[in-house]
Every structure is written in C-alpha cells, then in structure tokens.
Motif scaffolding. Structure first.
Motif, PDB file in Angstrom:
ATOM      1  N   GLN A 105      11.106  -0.910  13.399  1.00  0.00           N
ATOM      2  CA  GLN A 105      10.360  -2.286  12.951  1.00  0.00           C
ATOM      3  C   GLN A 105       8.919  -2.011  12.460  1.00  0.00           C
ATOM      4  N   SER A 106       8.153  -1.539  13.020  1.00  0.00           N
ATOM      5  CA  SER A 106       6.580  -1.216  12.905  1.00  0.00           C
ATOM      6  C   SER A 106       6.482  -0.701  11.743  1.00  0.00           C
ATOM      7  N   LEU A 107       5.649  -1.375  10.799  1.00  0.00           N
ATOM      8  CA  LEU A 107       5.366  -0.988   9.516  1.00  0.00           C
ATOM      9  C   LEU A 107       4.489   0.298   9.656  1.00  0.00           C
ATOM     10  N   GLY A 108       3.363   0.325  10.421  1.00  0.00           N
ATOM     11  CA  GLY A 108       2.531   1.417  10.728  1.00  0.00           C
ATOM     12  C   GLY A 108       3.052   2.533  11.348  1.00  0.00           C
ATOM     13  N   ARG A 109       4.244   2.447  12.343  1.00  0.00           N
ATOM     14  CA  ARG A 109       4.910   3.652  12.671  1.00  0.00           C
ATOM     15  C   ARG A 109       5.716   4.081  11.676  1.00  0.00           C
ATOM     16  N   LEU A 110       6.356   3.509  10.967  1.00  0.00           N
ATOM     17  CA  LEU A 110       7.118   3.959   9.893  1.00  0.00           C
ATOM     18  C   LEU A 110       6.467   4.677   8.740  1.00  0.00           C
ATOM     19  N   GLY A 163       0.703  -1.348   0.064  1.00  0.00           N
ATOM     20  CA  GLY A 163       0.020   0.053  -0.140  1.00  0.00           C
ATOM     21  C   GLY A 163       0.894   1.309  -0.067  1.00  0.00           C
ATOM     22  N   ILE A 164       2.187   1.192   0.173  1.00  0.00           N
ATOM     23  CA  ILE A 164       3.006   2.590   0.177  1.00  0.00           C
ATOM     24  C   ILE A 164       3.142   2.805  -1.325  1.00  0.00           C
ATOM     25  N   VAL A 208      -2.431   1.748   3.341  1.00  0.00           N
ATOM     26  CA  VAL A 208      -1.579   0.589   4.321  1.00  0.00           C
ATOM     27  C   VAL A 208      -2.182  -0.327   4.944  1.00  0.00           C
ATOM     28  N   ALA A 209      -3.022   0.417   5.679  1.00  0.00           N
ATOM     29  CA  ALA A 209      -4.145  -0.444   6.591  1.00  0.00           C
ATOM     30  C   ALA A 209      -5.092  -1.546   5.903  1.00  0.00           C
ATOM     31  N   PRO A 210      -5.803  -0.853   4.838  1.00  0.00           N
ATOM     32  CA  PRO A 210      -6.566  -2.017   4.152  1.00  0.00           C
ATOM     33  C   PRO A 210      -5.936  -2.980   3.512  1.00  0.00           C
ATOM     34  N   VAL A 211      -4.467  -2.915   3.130  1.00  0.00           N
ATOM     35  CA  VAL A 211      -3.820  -3.921   2.894  1.00  0.00           C
ATOM     36  C   VAL A 211      -3.363  -4.905   3.864  1.00  0.00           C
TER      37      VAL A 211
END
Length: 509
Positions: A156-161, A119-120, A175-178
């Motif tokens: 390490q965390s995709l969401g925080r990155l 999603g990025i 990103v969250a939907p994926v």
C-alpha cells in the motif's frame, strides 16, 4: 423522475433558500448549480475576496496568481466549466520546458527525468536518471528486474514499495521530491493504488516496478494528448470572476467578510448565525460584472452587532476542514478523525533580473527533502507566456514553504523577512545570484493544505464523513478536504453534491 409540469418544479425551486458557507471554488460551483435552477442562494465568505486557493494579487501593476496557477486536465470537468463560463479562448498550455531537481547529495542540480511515474523511472539506466541517482543507485534499481515475482504482492505504501524494489536512492532523490511537491507528503504516506491506479496490477503482471511503469505508459499512449495542466491567460482569478458574474445573473446574494459561526435546526431546515467582519452585504445581481471584489466589499463599513440569522431550507458547507467540522459536529454523528492539514506559504517575487532571461531551471525546481528551506519554486514568467508578456522583461518566481509534518519556515516571519528568505532560496534554487535591490515587489499567501486523497487512510476518512453528512437531511459538504486537492477533484465533487441536494429538495417526498 417525475411527470410534474415544469412550472410546478420551478415554483418549488423558488421556494428553496440554500445558504452556501465558503466562497472557494467548491462553494462557488455549488452555489452556481443551485442558483441556475431558480433556487435562492446566499453565499457567505469570511475573507474579503472570493476564490479560496485561487488568489490573485497585483505586483507593481502586474496581475499574478498568488495561489493555484493551473488546473489538471484529467476528467475534463474543469475544462468543461471553463468553457461554460466563456473562457475557452483564454485557456493556455504551460511553456518553459521541464522542471529541475535541487539538493541532490554530492551532485549538481539536474533536470527531472522524463518518462517516470511519481518519480519512479521506467529505465534506471536512462542518462537523466543516472545523473541524479548515480551508478550505485542505477545498479540497485536494476535489481528490481531480478527479484522474484512471488515477493511482490500489493504494497500500500509508495515509499516502502519503491525502497524495497528499487532502493533508497530512487525513493529519496526521485520519488520524495515529487510527493513533497505534489502532495506535501512523504512517500511512505502515499497510497500506491490511489496515486497511481493500475500500478500494483501491472507490477504483478510484468514482475518489476520499472516494467510496471513502462507498461502503464504503453497503456496510456495515444490517449487524450495534450498538457496535463492548463492555465488561464490573465490568471486563474478570471474563473472566480466569471463564477461571481454568473451568480449575479442568477440573482444570488454574495456576502464577503461574513463568517458563519453556528448552524441550528429550524423545522426541516436550518438557521445560520454569522458575524460581519467589517464588510457590507451585496446582492450579486447588483454588482458590477466588470469590477473586482470591491463591488462586494466595503472594508471601512462598521460591523453590525448580532445580525439576524439566516433561515435556509438547505446548507452547503464549503470551508476548510477545521471550520467545517466546527459547524458539523453538533449535528452530524459518525464523523471520522480529522486529517493532517499543514499550512503552506507561497511567496511571490517580482524581480528585475536579466540573469533569468534564459530560464536556467526551466519552469521551476523541486527539492530533495531536507536539502533546502523551500519545498519548491516556480519560474512563472518562464512557464506562462501571458505573464511573461505582462511582466515586460521582469520575472515572477513563486517560492513554496511547508509540507506534511513541517511548518513553513516563513510562518514566524514578517512579510519583509519572508520575502528576504524567499529571495535567498530563489537564488539557491535557480543557480543565479539574486540581489536585494533586484526585488521590485513581493506577496505572501498562506493556505491550509487539505490532505490529498492519495494519502493512506484518507479515502476511508473521507468516506466516513461523506456518509455521515448524507445521513443528515438538507446538508451537503464540499471542498478539497473531502474531494481531494486540486480543481480537477473539487469541481466535479461540488457539482455532484449540489445536484444531490437539489434532488433532495425538489423531488423527495
């Protein structure tokens, strides 16, 4: 390895009796690997059907996938297995165009952008990206290019990155939907380096997250062309049937409706206590290779009282995590804490709906978390040509419910109510009013979603379990809860563990 005569090795193999507990794809592959070298194999499956997450059902005369409908091509392991099973000519790519995204705040549903990674986006100014995150999101994402490289590090965390580099709109709407659709997880729980190997290194090298995605795409250009997933003409259940037929050729015994309840040590080997859940055992070598599971199951047969435990020289546990841990705990020390295992439900609908002939949402729909009751939808007759032909003008859609930390909304409902909810969600996700009288048939399937390997901490937990099991002689554990979700991970892991066990039985001194 050894200079022993093959006859001696074959004789030693024939002395082994491997009991495989669980008839999902991992158990079937492990059983095949043991049986094909001459070992006696007994496979116990608690359900009436083999296959685990690979399930088929019949809707008004049409055979459809009710579980896994495709396999990932990465690694080539599943494709190799399919070819070995004689199904090479049945492999088909998906059709129907790309997927859509529904539930975008303040915006209409839109096609998922092309060219991203988890999603990025590689280019936040891309028109299909802008349609989802808006100009405000575009300019915030562009700041990623301007941030100093020294602040990058290895997150390490995709969401925080993603949130730090490109903002909340990219995280929430792309990103969250994926991650919800692929991993049933929030982006914060996804390990960047496991889900997207090389992204952190590329980020450090080029200085921006969007640039890192673009760089990885360039690195992969020209490598292994073709679809990321493939399906089977006639349904994924054909893989299960072919594995069962091979077990028949090898003389393995398959017992469905038979649940293992306890393992006990017996000398160097094991005894396996089990209960029969209203079925009878069948020797796979005597089953009708062209038949369905009814060749192995007699639903009306009386359950026997306290059947004699099976004696095994080795055991392969191939069940879901809760059942596996119950069998392992008395014998294996050092097991890590269990991972989260949400229950996912898929409701499959057969519809007489000409409004869907144009495939208004391509192959399916993902949702922005929190925007809909359903997590995702697949328009199966748009995605798979073989199913479209079999449906003969009707449509099959699959509606998915449930994710990490969120129970499936269908869980407390009866089948009729679950079908009504799925129909309502399908109407909303497809952008087409679907009426109750258009529903011709439905099917509901429930799955325990094993924790993906890409979740933070999952790799370490799995490694601890695997090490503990390998320190226990004549025991192996396979399946998605250790290998990771998806056939592309389960199949090679099951083959590797079965090979380890075979070597231990045949060559250990």
């Amino acid at each position: 390895m050894s200079s022993e005569h093959p006859v001696d090795i074959a004789a030693r193999a024939a002395e082994q009796h491997v009991v495989v507990i669980g008839g999902g794809i991992g158990g079937l592959v492990a059983a095949r690997e043991c049986a094909k070298v001459g070992m006696r194999v007994t496979l116990l499956e608690a359900e009436k059907q083999l296959g685990g997450s690979i399930r088929t059902t019949e809707l008004d005369g049409i055979i459809v996938d009710a579980g896994a409908e495709s396999f990932a091509t990465r690694g080539g392991h599943v494709r190799a297995l399919v070819d070995e099973l004689g199904l090479a000519d049945a492999v088909v790519p998906p059709e129907g165009g790309g997927a859509w995204l529904s539930g975008i705040p303040g915006a209409p549903d839109a096609p998922l952008p092309k060219g991203g990674l988890l999603g990025i986006p590689a280019n936040p100014f891309q028109e299909d990206v802008r349609a989802i995150i808006g100009w405000r999101g575009v300019w915030r994402a562009y700041l990623d290019r301007l941030r100093p490289p020294l602040t990058i590090g290895h997150q390490q965390s995709l969401g925080r990155l993603v949130t730090t580099r490109m903002g909340a709109r990219v995280r929430d709407r792309l990103v969250a939907p994926v991650t919800a659709g692929v991993y049933s997880a929030l982006p914060e729980d996804v390990d960047v380096e496991i889900a997207a190997p090389g992204l952190s290194a590329a980020l450090t090298r080029v200085g921006s997250l969007s640039g890192a995605v673009l760089a990885l795409q360039g690195d992969r250009a020209g490598k292994t062309p073709g679809a990321a997933v493939l399906g089977i003409d006639g349904g994924m259940g054909r893989i299960v049937e072919a594995l069962r037929d091979e077990l028949a050729l090898f003389g393995a015994v398959v017992r469905t409706g038979t649940r293992a309840v306890r393992l006990d040590r017996s000398g160097e080997g094991w005894t396996v206590a089990f209960e029969e859940l209203g079925t009878v055992a069948a020797d796979a070598s005597e089953s009708d290779a062209a038949g369905g599971d009814d060749t192995l199951v007699t639903p009306d047969a009386p359950a026997s009282d306290a059947p004699e435990p099976l004696t095994a020289t080795a055991v392969v546990i191939a069940t879901a995590e809760p059942s596996a841990r119950a069998l392992l705990t008395p014998h294996v020390t050092g097991l890590s804490d269990p991972g989260a295992a949400p229950e996912i439900e898929i409701v499959t609908l057969l519809l007489d709906a000409p409004e869907l002939d144009s495939a208004p949402r391509g192959s399916g729909v993902l949702t922005v978390p929190g925007s809909h009751t359903a997590k995702a939808l697949t328009h199966s007759t748009a995605k798979w040509g073989w199913l479209r032909r079999a449906a003969d003008g009707r449509h099959v859609v699959r509606v998915s419910f449930g994710t990490q930390g969120e129970a499936a909304a269908t869980a407390p409902l009866d089948d009729a109510a679950a079908a009504r909810l799925a129909l309502s969600e399908a109407s909303a996700l497809l952008g087409v009013r679907l009426r109750p009288e258009q529903l011709r048939a439905s099917h509901r399937a429930r799955f325990v979603q094993s924790q993906p390997t890409s979740l933070i901490g999952a790799t370490e937990r799995r490694a601890a379990v695997r090490e503990a099991v390998r320190n226990t002689p004549r025991l192996a554990v396979v399946g998605a809860w250790l290998a990771g979700t998806g056939l592309a991970q389960v199949v090679p892991d099951a083959a590797e563990e079965a090979d380890r066990l075979r070597s231990q039985l045949l060559w250990a001194r």
